[in-house]
Design an enzyme around this catalytic site. Structure first.
Site, PDB file in Angstrom:
ATOM      1  N   PRO A 191       0.826  -1.212   0.000  1.00 50.75           N
ATOM      2  CA  PRO A 191       0.000   0.000   0.000  1.00 50.75           C
ATOM      3  C   PRO A 191       0.866   1.271   0.000  1.00 50.75           C
ATOM      4  CG  PRO A 191       0.220  -0.792   2.222  1.00 50.75           C
ATOM      5  CD  PRO A 191       1.097  -1.662   1.370  1.00 50.75           C
ATOM      6  N   LYS A 198       4.858  -5.242  -6.531  1.00 46.34           N
ATOM      7  CA  LYS A 198       4.139  -4.085  -7.089  1.00 46.34           C
ATOM      8  C   LYS A 198       3.759  -3.113  -5.975  1.00 46.34           C
ATOM      9  CE  LYS A 198      -0.259  -3.293  -7.599  1.00 46.34           C
ATOM     10  NZ  LYS A 198      -0.393  -1.842  -7.440  1.00 46.34           N
ATOM     11  N   SER A 219       1.950   0.535  -4.551  1.00 47.17           N
ATOM     12  CA  SER A 219       0.703   1.255  -4.832  1.00 47.17           C
ATOM     13  C   SER A 219       0.916   2.283  -5.944  1.00 47.17           C
ATOM     14  CB  SER A 219       0.252   1.977  -3.561  1.00 47.17           C
ATOM     15  OG  SER A 219      -0.696   2.973  -3.882  1.00 47.17           O
ATOM     16  N   SER A 224      -6.089  -2.809   2.054  1.00 47.10           N
ATOM     17  CA  SER A 224      -7.382  -2.685   2.733  1.00 47.10           C
ATOM     18  C   SER A 224      -8.107  -4.030   2.825  1.00 47.10           C
ATOM     19  CB  SER A 224      -8.250  -1.697   1.968  1.00 47.10           C
ATOM     20  OG  SER A 224      -8.481  -2.192   0.668  1.00 47.10           O
ATOM     21  N   THR A 240      -9.881  -4.918  -0.565  1.00 45.64           N
ATOM     22  CA  THR A 240      -9.022  -5.511  -1.586  1.00 45.64           C
ATOM     23  C   THR A 240      -8.509  -6.876  -1.124  1.00 45.64           C
ATOM     24  OG1 THR A 240      -8.309  -3.258  -2.124  1.00 45.64           O
ATOM     25  CG2 THR A 240      -7.084  -5.037  -3.134  1.00 45.64           C
ATOM     26  N   GLU A 296      -2.264  -8.751   5.138  1.00 44.19           N
ATOM     27  CA  GLU A 296      -2.113  -7.768   6.227  1.00 44.19           C
ATOM     28  C   GLU A 296      -3.065  -6.644   5.897  1.00 44.19           C
ATOM     29  OE1 GLU A 296      -0.645  -8.071   8.901  1.00 44.19           O
ATOM     30  OE2 GLU A 296       1.088  -9.381   8.677  1.00 44.19           O
ATOM     31  N   CYS A 325      -1.756   1.187   9.612  1.00 46.34           N
ATOM     32  CA  CYS A 325      -2.808   0.183   9.834  1.00 46.34           C
ATOM     33  C   CYS A 325      -3.039  -0.006  11.326  1.00 46.34           C
ATOM     34  CB  CYS A 325      -2.408  -1.119   9.172  1.00 46.34           C
ATOM     35  SG  CYS A 325      -0.749  -1.645   9.601  1.00 46.34           S
ATOM     36  N   GLU A 348     -12.554   2.383   9.652  1.00 46.26           N
ATOM     37  CA  GLU A 348     -11.142   2.796   9.721  1.00 46.26           C
ATOM     38  C   GLU A 348     -10.975   4.153   9.037  1.00 46.26           C
ATOM     39  OE1 GLU A 348      -8.294   0.684   7.236  1.00 46.26           O
ATOM     40  OE2 GLU A 348      -6.766   0.951   8.774  1.00 46.26           O
TER      41      GLU A 348
HETATM   42  P1  NAD Z   1      -5.638  -0.864  -1.173  1.00 46.64           P
HETATM   43  O1  NAD Z   1      -6.217  -2.160  -0.765  1.00 46.64           O
HETATM   44  O2  NAD Z   1      -6.486   0.078  -1.932  1.00 46.64           O
HETATM   45  O3  NAD Z   1      -4.370  -1.108  -2.116  1.00 46.64           O
HETATM   46  C1  NAD Z   1      -3.262  -1.869  -1.688  1.00 46.64           C
HETATM   47  C2  NAD Z   1      -2.539  -2.417  -2.896  1.00 46.64           C
HETATM   48  O4  NAD Z   1      -3.391  -3.337  -3.568  1.00 46.64           O
HETATM   49  C3  NAD Z   1      -2.156  -1.373  -3.947  1.00 46.64           C
HETATM   50  O5  NAD Z   1      -0.880  -1.704  -4.446  1.00 46.64           O
HETATM   51  C4  NAD Z   1      -3.218  -1.544  -4.995  1.00 46.64           C
HETATM   52  O6  NAD Z   1      -2.822  -1.126  -6.286  1.00 46.64           O
HETATM   53  C5  NAD Z   1      -3.443  -3.041  -4.958  1.00 46.64           C
HETATM   54  N1  NAD Z   1      -4.733  -3.495  -5.469  1.00 46.64           N
HETATM   55  C6  NAD Z   1      -5.890  -2.804  -5.587  1.00 46.64           C
HETATM   56  N2  NAD Z   1      -6.871  -3.600  -6.082  1.00 46.64           N
HETATM   57  C7  NAD Z   1      -6.327  -4.818  -6.246  1.00 46.64           C
HETATM   58  C8  NAD Z   1      -6.833  -6.075  -6.668  1.00 46.64           C
HETATM   59  N3  NAD Z   1      -8.111  -6.231  -7.042  1.00 46.64           N
HETATM   60  N4  NAD Z   1      -6.005  -7.138  -6.681  1.00 46.64           N
HETATM   61  C9  NAD Z   1      -4.730  -7.015  -6.270  1.00 46.64           C
HETATM   62  N5  NAD Z   1      -4.185  -5.857  -5.867  1.00 46.64           N
HETATM   63  C10 NAD Z   1      -4.970  -4.760  -5.852  1.00 46.64           C
HETATM   64  O7  NAD Z   1      -5.035  -0.214   0.131  1.00 46.64           O
HETATM   65  P2  NAD Z   1      -4.348   1.213   0.286  1.00 46.64           P
HETATM   66  O8  NAD Z   1      -5.428   2.246   0.216  1.00 46.64           O
HETATM   67  O9  NAD Z   1      -3.180   1.313  -0.628  1.00 46.64           O
HETATM   68  O10 NAD Z   1      -3.751   1.117   1.767  1.00 46.64           O
HETATM   69  C11 NAD Z   1      -4.462   1.468   2.897  1.00 46.64           C
HETATM   70  C12 NAD Z   1      -4.967   0.228   3.589  1.00 46.64           C
HETATM   71  O11 NAD Z   1      -3.894  -0.658   3.854  1.00 46.64           O
HETATM   72  C13 NAD Z   1      -5.576   0.545   4.948  1.00 46.64           C
HETATM   73  O12 NAD Z   1      -6.761  -0.190   5.123  1.00 46.64           O
HETATM   74  C14 NAD Z   1      -4.515   0.065   5.925  1.00 46.64           C
HETATM   75  O13 NAD Z   1      -4.993  -0.262   7.195  1.00 46.64           O
HETATM   76  C15 NAD Z   1      -3.954  -1.107   5.194  1.00 46.64           C
HETATM   77  N6  NAD Z   1      -2.620  -1.445   5.691  1.00 46.64           N
HETATM   78  C16 NAD Z   1      -2.440  -2.600   6.403  1.00 46.64           C
HETATM   79  C17 NAD Z   1      -1.189  -2.916   6.942  1.00 46.64           C
HETATM   80  C18 NAD Z   1      -0.959  -4.168   7.738  1.00 46.64           C
HETATM   81  O14 NAD Z   1       0.187  -4.576   7.867  1.00 46.64           O
HETATM   82  N7  NAD Z   1      -1.976  -4.806   8.285  1.00 46.64           N
HETATM   83  C19 NAD Z   1      -0.124  -2.038   6.726  1.00 46.64           C
HETATM   84  C20 NAD Z   1      -0.342  -0.881   5.999  1.00 46.64           C
HETATM   85  C21 NAD Z   1      -1.589  -0.591   5.482  1.00 46.64           C
END
Ligand code: NAD
Length: 477
Positions: free
Chosen positions: A142, A167, A169, A219, A222, A240, A274, A371
């Protein structure tokens, strides 16, 4: 063409297509990132599969490479941190810390023990458990900690003998692309491939036939799509995902100490962590005093562009997230909450939001249940501790949580009642490469870090050598 280039099979892989990357402090596009095609993704997975054969054979070489990668990171802070600040928004000093932490993770895994375990050695048999690499890993990160979370995957995946395609974000691809370039001579060709593109590229990766494992951070929404996409091929997955971490303050806590620390735990990285504190439960008896400390911190913390000296809090990373935080705060205020600090976007270009403290929230308010992932903290008063614990646990999230009090033993006991992967006592966000990190419920599947995180990048194999002739027997070991 972009000055930021993908790395495939150990070489720069230019693309025809690019997409713009915005500086969240201005809202303006300042760089172009490469748009990976399907053919290039195939080439990246093909290179990773080919590289896997030699890579898995030499554990000592893998450890040496991880140490060299850490050295390169440590020597590249001055080059990487400004790129990270420009695309992510965090203050330059925090960007430098992220680069440093990525190096620490690489060093930790370079030195982590991975010896086979003997589970039986008697007259009947010798049985050894070994960890075997899975093959190729598809890693997706992310935008909040692109480099560090990339290394949470690269370092254990590589030590376990896998190769990988990573890959980042689309909001923050540049630092990861840069590290691919800087490490081109360190990783053997094909061992680490860095691609960039939109969400669709992530979906191509999780449904691609080559990877045997998907390591995903992002998230919940996703994460569920990733799990579904990986299922038909029974790819291993580690997810995660998001969190809605509660902090419970006990009635014997010192308001000024916990107020300061809770503010740090909630607003670090502009609340975009997160496992940041996302709601605080405070006993009525000390509620006003704790709120006073939080409000003072929120009003005085220095917010600005990450490159300005002395800035402690940058902007929100991207427009959709900025709109989301605005919406959740307005929703709370429109349903009767007060904002003794902040409560609105800042009147300046970019995605800046005033550090916000919310009180007087009704049960069921969206910013308490969802969140927010931004610089706004709901503070909720409670009378009965058991009720506070129940409300803290009444969530689909279960990433982490914390309990704060003067009597450590009592705080510890309350912490053990939290339904989450990490339960902190008188601290929050204390993470390390040696400590497993993962979520209960919708906050994730599996863990990262430590030997437990390493194990998730491998299959377990029992090697059973019989010491008795004849037909096999059942042994209790
Ligand atoms: P996101 O889910 O929108 O995107 C994360 C990644 O997934 C990006 O690289 C995105 O391009 C990719 N993606 C999007 N759609 C996809 C699909 N259909 N298939 C595969 N990959 C896809 O999340 P975000 O907005 O980038 O990040 C914020 C979120 O991440 C928050 O909910 C946060 O809590 C979470 N987060 C969790 C942790 C943890 O370790 N638990 C750490 C950091 C962030």
């Amino acid at each position: 063409m972009s000055e930021f280039v993908m790395t495939i099979a150990g070489e720069a892989a230019p693309t025809e297509g690019t997409f713009g990357v915005r500086n969240p402090a201005t809202g303006e596009v300042f760089a172009q990132a490469p748009e990976c095609t399907r053919q290039q993704l195939d080439a990246a997975f093909d290179a990773a599969a080919k590289a896997a054969r030699d890579w898995k054979a030499d554990e000592a070489a893998r450890r040496a490479v991880l140490l060299r990668a850490a050295d390169v990171l440590l020597a590249s802070g001055a080059e990487l941190a400004p790129v990270l600040t420009a695309e992510q928004g965090k203050p330059l000093s925090d960007a430098g810390i992220e680069v440093f932490a990525a190096a620490i993770w690489s060093q930790y895994f370079a030195n982590l023990e991975m010896a086979p375990q003997i589970i039986q050695d008697d007259d009947e048999a010798y049985v050894e458990l070994a960890r075997r690499p899975l093959g190729v890993v598809a890693a997706i990160t992310p935008w909040n900690y692109p480099l560090l979370l990339g290394f949470w995957k690269i370092a254990p995946a590589l030590l376990a003998g896998n190769t990988l395609v990573l890959k980042p974000s689309p909001y923050t691809p540049l630092t990861t692309l840069k590290i691919g370039e800087l490490l081109r001579d360190v990783f053997p060709a094909g061992v680490v491939n860095i691609v960039s593109g939109g969400d669709e590229l992530g979906a191509w990766m999780t449904s691609h036939p080559v990877p045997r494992k998907v390591s995903f951070t992002g998230s919940v929404e996703t994460g569920k799509k990733v799990a579904m996409s990986a299922a038909p091929d029974l790819k291993r997955v580690t997810l995660e995902l998001g969190g809605n971490d509660p902090a419970i303050v006990l009635d014997d806590a010192d308001p000024s100490i916990v107020g300061d620390a809770i503010f740090e735990g909630a607003f670090a990285n502009c609340g975009q962590i997160c496992s940041a504190i996302k709601r605080v439960y405070v006993p009525e008896s000390i509620f006003d005093e704790v709120v006073e400390v939080l409000v003072e911190k929120a009003r005085t913390i220095r917010v600005g562009e990450g490159t300005e000296p002395g800035v402690e809090l940058g902007p929100i990373n991207n427009l959709p997230q900025f709109e989301r935080v605005k919406e959740l705060v307005s929703d709370a205020i429109s349903t009767g909450a007060a904002a003794p600090a902040g409560g609105a976007a800042m009147d300046r270009p970019g995605y800046f939001f005033q550090p916000t403290i919310l009180t007087g929230l009704l049960d069921g308010t969206r910013i308490v249940d969802e969140e927010q992932f931004g610089p706004a903290l709901p503070v909720i008063s409670y009378r009965d501790l058991d009720d506070a614990v129940e409300r803290a646990n009444a969530s689909n999230f279960g990433l982490s949580g914390s309990v704060w009090g003067g009597d450590e033993e009592r705080a510890h006991e309350v912490a053990t009642r939290l339904e989450c992967g990490t339960a902190w006592v008188n601290t929050h966000l204390a993470l390390g490469p040696h400590q497993p990190f993962g979520g209960f419920k919708w906050s994730g599947l599996g863990v990262e870090n430590g030997p437990w995180g390493l194990a998730e990048f491998s299959e377990i194999q029992a090697v059973h050598r019989s010491k008795v002739a004849g037909s096999p027997s059942i042994s209790a070991g």
